[in-house]
Design a protein around this motif. Structure first.
Motif, short mmCIF file in Angstrom:
data_model
loop_
_atom_site.label_atom_id
_atom_site.label_comp_id
_atom_site.label_asym_id
_atom_site.label_seq_id
_atom_site.Cartn_x
_atom_site.Cartn_y
_atom_site.Cartn_z
N SER A 1 19.46 0.35 9.16
CA SER A 1 18.43 -0.67 9.42
C SER A 1 18.18 -1.52 8.17
CB SER A 1 17.14 -0.03 9.93
OG SER A 1 16.54 0.77 8.92
N LYS A 2 18.26 -0.91 7.00
CA LYS A 2 18.11 -1.69 5.75
C LYS A 2 19.32 -2.61 5.58
CE LYS A 2 15.35 -1.56 2.93
NZ LYS A 2 14.08 -2.32 2.77
N ALA A 3 20.51 -2.11 5.90
CA ALA A 3 21.72 -2.95 5.79
C ALA A 3 21.60 -4.16 6.70
CB ALA A 3 22.96 -2.13 6.15
N ALA B 1 0.85 -1.19 0.00
CA ALA B 1 0.00 0.00 0.00
C ALA B 1 0.89 1.24 0.00
CB ALA B 1 -0.92 0.01 1.21
N GLY B 2 2.21 1.02 0.00
CA GLY B 2 3.17 2.14 -0.08
C GLY B 2 3.48 2.46 -1.53
N PHE B 3 4.42 3.33 -1.71
CA PHE B 3 4.72 3.88 -3.04
C PHE B 3 5.12 2.79 -4.05
CE2 PHE B 3 8.60 5.84 -5.26
CZ PHE B 3 7.90 6.14 -6.42
N ILE B 4 6.24 2.12 -3.80
CA ILE B 4 6.75 1.19 -4.83
C ILE B 4 5.90 -0.08 -4.86
CG2 ILE B 4 8.77 -0.03 -5.72
CD1 ILE B 4 10.51 1.90 -4.04
N GLY B 5 5.53 -0.57 -3.68
CA GLY B 5 4.71 -1.79 -3.62
C GLY B 5 3.39 -1.61 -4.35
N PRO C 1 20.25 6.18 10.18
CA PRO C 1 19.53 5.09 10.84
C PRO C 1 18.70 4.28 9.84
CG PRO C 1 19.41 7.07 12.17
CD PRO C 1 20.06 7.47 10.87
N TYR C 2 18.14 4.96 8.82
CA TYR C 2 17.39 4.23 7.79
C TYR C 2 18.30 3.23 7.07
CZ TYR C 2 15.57 3.33 3.08
OH TYR C 2 15.19 2.72 1.91
N SER C 3 19.42 3.73 6.52
CA SER C 3 20.25 2.83 5.72
C SER C 3 20.89 1.75 6.59
CB SER C 3 21.29 3.60 4.92
OG SER C 3 22.07 4.43 5.74
N GLU D 1 10.02 1.09 7.01
CA GLU D 1 10.05 2.53 7.20
C GLU D 1 11.11 3.03 6.22
OE1 GLU D 1 8.29 4.60 9.02
OE2 GLU D 1 7.03 3.00 9.85
N SER D 2 10.78 4.07 5.42
CA SER D 2 11.62 4.35 4.26
C SER D 2 12.18 5.78 4.18
CB SER D 2 10.81 4.06 2.99
OG SER D 2 9.78 5.04 2.83
N HIS D 3 11.84 6.63 5.13
CA HIS D 3 12.25 8.04 4.94
C HIS D 3 13.41 8.43 5.86
CE1 HIS D 3 12.05 12.07 3.65
NE2 HIS D 3 11.41 12.56 4.67
N ASN E 1 17.27 5.82 -6.01
CA ASN E 1 16.07 6.63 -5.68
C ASN E 1 14.99 6.47 -6.74
OD1 ASN E 1 18.25 7.97 -4.08
ND2 ASN E 1 16.57 9.33 -3.53
N ASN E 2 13.79 6.15 -6.30
CA ASN E 2 12.63 6.02 -7.19
C ASN E 2 11.81 7.29 -7.20
OD1 ASN E 2 11.42 2.60 -7.19
ND2 ASN E 2 13.50 3.29 -6.93
N TYR E 3 11.08 7.51 -8.29
CA TYR E 3 10.09 8.59 -8.35
C TYR E 3 8.98 8.13 -9.28
CZ TYR E 3 12.02 9.51 -12.94
OH TYR E 3 12.42 9.36 -14.24
N LEU F 1 0.08 -7.62 2.01
CA LEU F 1 0.09 -7.48 3.47
C LEU F 1 0.73 -6.15 3.84
CD1 LEU F 1 -0.18 -8.79 6.37
CD2 LEU F 1 2.24 -9.34 6.10
N ASP F 2 -0.04 -5.27 4.45
CA ASP F 2 0.49 -3.94 4.77
C ASP F 2 -0.09 -3.46 6.10
OD1 ASP F 2 1.77 -1.44 2.80
OD2 ASP F 2 0.79 -0.90 4.69
N LYS F 3 0.76 -2.83 6.90
CA LYS F 3 0.33 -2.35 8.21
C LYS F 3 -0.48 -1.06 8.13
CE LYS F 3 2.67 -1.07 12.55
NZ LYS F 3 4.00 -0.87 13.17
#
Ligand code: NAD
Ligand code: TYD
Length: 352
Positions: free
Chosen positions: A162-164, A10-14, A158-160, A84-86, A188-190, A32-34
């Protein structure tokens, strides 16, 4: 045909991924989305008449829910977008990033492992595909070669970080337990349906609202921009043809300085929807304090995915950004819904 579980769709890329999914040939999708602030069911409205798309509200960290879904659906693949992506939010409040991106991915992996061991070890086609970012590689100097799949991880936010961590867990579940995983690290996507907290939709939104267009620091930071539908086609290609246990870098070969991106958007808006006072939108550009720890440059070497899988982006930045600006102009209701708070109120009402 068996289903594919797609998390965070339900997010941008998904959302773009499930909107462009070939249901007839690839089978049903369970989304499946929170529904955090970034999840938006309005993005999925056109799937209302698609019986092969089912939405389930839930957390990737909810082991019991994941176990039940896997048992019910017996999916042939799980594609993990949920995160969490931002970066800016991760600087203000890293806890959620650790919870979802690290603990959530761990719980999801653990349940998928049990499912795969119990029911599918004999089926060589099952895949767990983890969607990640180029930000795990850290930052580049102006003349450094682009990130390749062998570049050492050096996350800075902290974002990168946590993704790592989540990427490392995915890798370990393959190496230690043999889980058939694939990882993509994209730039980066747009494009359509991006929450207007990220640079491109924020600039379009603020420009039209007559607000300042905030450029962090000197605006000379470089990102490699990829149109979101190209990212989705790359993920589908890796899911089909990727070698188990491998990672694939995905990029648009389209490095741009932030200030140039903002000026390009302003120029397109000047043409498509001129300001009522006749002045250029670029007058709204405002330099603001830089982001702490701001990565200077990202660039992706995408030769592996092209060589092994034959994937290449269909859009250039010039064609993709035109489409994107037009989309935001034509979808005022969507933008209004996510920015006005109406959508959040609706979710509270709908789900309690
Ligand atoms: P987004 O923030 O727009 O969407 C994230 C989605 O995940 C939302 O719908 C949210 O509700 C959901 N979610 C969050 N926590 C959850 C949880 N615990 N359980 C279930 N769902 C949860 O993000 P996006 O830009 O669409 O990014 C999707 C994925 O792609 C992320 O993993 C991100 O790291 C990665 N990625 C993004 C970019 C980019 O430019 N946006 C680039 C490369 C990789
Ligand atoms: P963003 O869209 O947040 O993506 P990321 O930080 O994951 O690359 O930001 C893209 C670039 O734009 C990044 O260098 C930060 C910069 N930026 C601004 O200059 N102003 C803004 O208001 C935002 C949101 C980002």
């Amino acid at each position: 045909m068996t289903s594919t579980i797609v998390t965070g769709a339900a997010g941008f890329i998904g959302a773009n991924f499930v909107l462009t999914w070939p249901y007839a040939s690839a089978g049903p999708v369970v989304n499946l989305d929170k529904l955090t602030y970034a999840g938006n069911l309005q993005s999925l409205e056109s799937l209302a008449a698609q019986p092969a798309h089912r939405f389930v509200r839930g957390d990737i960290g909810d082991a019991e829910l994941i176990r039940t879904l896997l048992r019910e659906e017996q999916p042939r693949a799980v594609v993990n977008f949920a995160a969490e992506s931002h970066v800016d939010r991760s600087i203000l409040g890293p806890e959620e990033f650790v919870q979802t991106n690290i603990v959530g991915t761990f719980r999801l992996l653990q349940e998928v492992l049990t499912y795969w061991r119990d029911t599918l070890k004999s089926d060589p086609s099952f895949r767990f595909l983890h969607v990640s970012t180029d930000e795990v590689y850290g930052t580049l100097g102006p003349k450094d070669p682009a990130f390749s799949e062998t570049t050492a991880y050096a996350p800075n936010s902290p974002y990168s970080a946590s993704k790592a961590a989540s990427d490392h867990l995915v890798r370990a579940y393959h190496h230690t337990y043999g889980l058939p995983v694939l990882t993509t690290n994209c730039s980066n996507n747009y494009g359509p349906f991006q929450f207007p907290e990220k640079l491109i939709p924020l600039v379009i939104h603020n420009a039209l609202a007559g607000k300042p267009l905030p450029v962090y620091g000197d605006g000379q930071q470089v990102r490699d921009w990829l149109f979101v539908e190209d990212h989705c086609s790359a993920i589908r290609a890796v899911l089909e043809k990727g070698r188990v246990g491998e990672t694939y870098n995905v990029g648009g070969n389209s490095e741009k300085k932030n200030l140039d991106v903002v000026k390009t958007i302003c120029a397109i808006l000047d043409e498509l929807k001129p300001r009522s006072d006749g002045k250029p939108y670029a007058d709204q550009i405002t330099f603001v304090q830089d982001r702490p720890g701001h990565d200077r440059r990202y660039a992706i070497d995408a030769t592996k995915i092209e060589r092994e899988i034959g994937w290449k982006p269909a859009e250039t930045f010039e064609t993709g950004i035109q489409k994107t600006v037009k989309w935001y102009l034509d979808h005022h209701a969507w933008v209004h819904g996510v920015t006005s708070g109406d959508y959040r109120k609706w979710v509270e009402k709908q789900y309690g």
